[in-house]
Write an enzyme that holds these catalytic residues in place. Structure first.
Site, PDB file in Angstrom:
ATOM      1  N   HIS A 158       0.886  -1.282   0.042  1.00 14.53           N
ATOM      2  CA  HIS A 158      -0.162   0.005   0.074  1.00 14.53           C
ATOM      3  C   HIS A 158       0.812   1.180  -0.172  1.00 14.53           C
ATOM      4  O   HIS A 158       2.206   1.166   0.033  1.00 14.53           O
ATOM      5  CB  HIS A 158      -1.030   0.069   1.210  1.00 14.53           C
ATOM      6  N   CYS A 174       3.498  -5.016   6.762  1.00 13.36           N
ATOM      7  CA  CYS A 174       2.916  -4.602   5.232  1.00 13.36           C
ATOM      8  C   CYS A 174       3.975  -3.940   4.644  1.00 13.36           C
ATOM      9  O   CYS A 174       5.254  -3.545   5.129  1.00 13.36           O
ATOM     10  CB  CYS A 174       1.834  -3.750   5.442  1.00 13.36           C
TER      11      CYS A 174
END
Length: 221
Positions: A158, A174
């Site tokens: 992301h 992440c």
């Protein structure tokens, strides 16, 4: 658009190697992207040269269209045809939080919202219960949700509202990219794209002996 130039980049383990710098463009941006990117709540960071987007030679065997994450060197590769790849700088998981394995893109979202997980509340509170998509959201401009065996792994690729940390290991697992780079990657990949996240090998990179870099419920972690 600035002309593509040849630059020399210094990698921690790879010495001086050459890559073709691929300047960021707004070609794939929507009207919403332009509006939100013009009102970011942070100053644009100066990204070190080795973590800026480059087109590089690629000697591994993954098929074109595959995403490969070199966790140890904080780099992500989107494999192109004819032995090349686009290389992006990333932020990865800190010690004890990193994830490795093979997954696929099971979901894609533009300007995704964020609902912190129970684990994030336990580690990082106080956190909001929900953050709508937008420049203030730590998920950034795009989210690629990684699935394995048909199940959400809770790991994502992301954007970020902390671009100054690109090239470091500070997330909860992440993979973060600059908003400009995640928009570029998002536009290139589809659902079911294979994502290979390589485990760090005690600071060594699996690319060193195989690559010559020469010109030619949401979870944020």
């Amino acid at each position: 658009m600035r002309a593509i130039v040849i630059v020399t980049v210094g990698l921690t383990l790879g010495g001086c190697m050459q890559g073709t710098l691929a300047p960021a463009t707004q070609a794939g941006w929507s009207g919403r992207d332009r509006q939100l990117m013009a009102n970011l709540p942070y100053r644009q960071a100066t990204i070190p040269e080795e973590f800026r987007r480059h087109i590089v030679d690629y000697a591994r065997k993954e098929a074109p269209g595959t995403i490969v994450v070199d966790t140890g060197n904080k780099l992500l590769y989107y494999v192109l045809p004819k032995g090349q790849a686009i290389r992006y700088g990333i932020t990865v998981g800190e010690a004890g939080q990193a994830w490795s394995g093979i997954a696929s893109v099971g979901r894609k979202e533009e300007w995704p919202s964020w609902t912190p997980t129970a684990g994030e509340h336990a580690r990082l509170d106080p956190l909001p219960a929900f953050v709508a998509g937008g420049p203030q959201n730590p998920m950034g401009a795009r989210g690629l949700y990684l699935y394995s065996g048909g199940k959400d792994t809770q790991y994502r690729i992301h954007g970020t509202n902390q671009p100054e940390y690109i090239g470091r290991a500070i997330s909860s697992g992440c993979i973060r990219m600059t908003n400009e780079d995640v928009i570029d990657l998002y536009d290139r990949v589809g659902l079911n794209t294979v994502v290979v996240v390589l485990e760090p090998k005690h600071g060594d990179s699996p690319f060193n002996s195989q690559m010559a870099l020469q010109g030619g419920g949401n979870n944020v972690q």
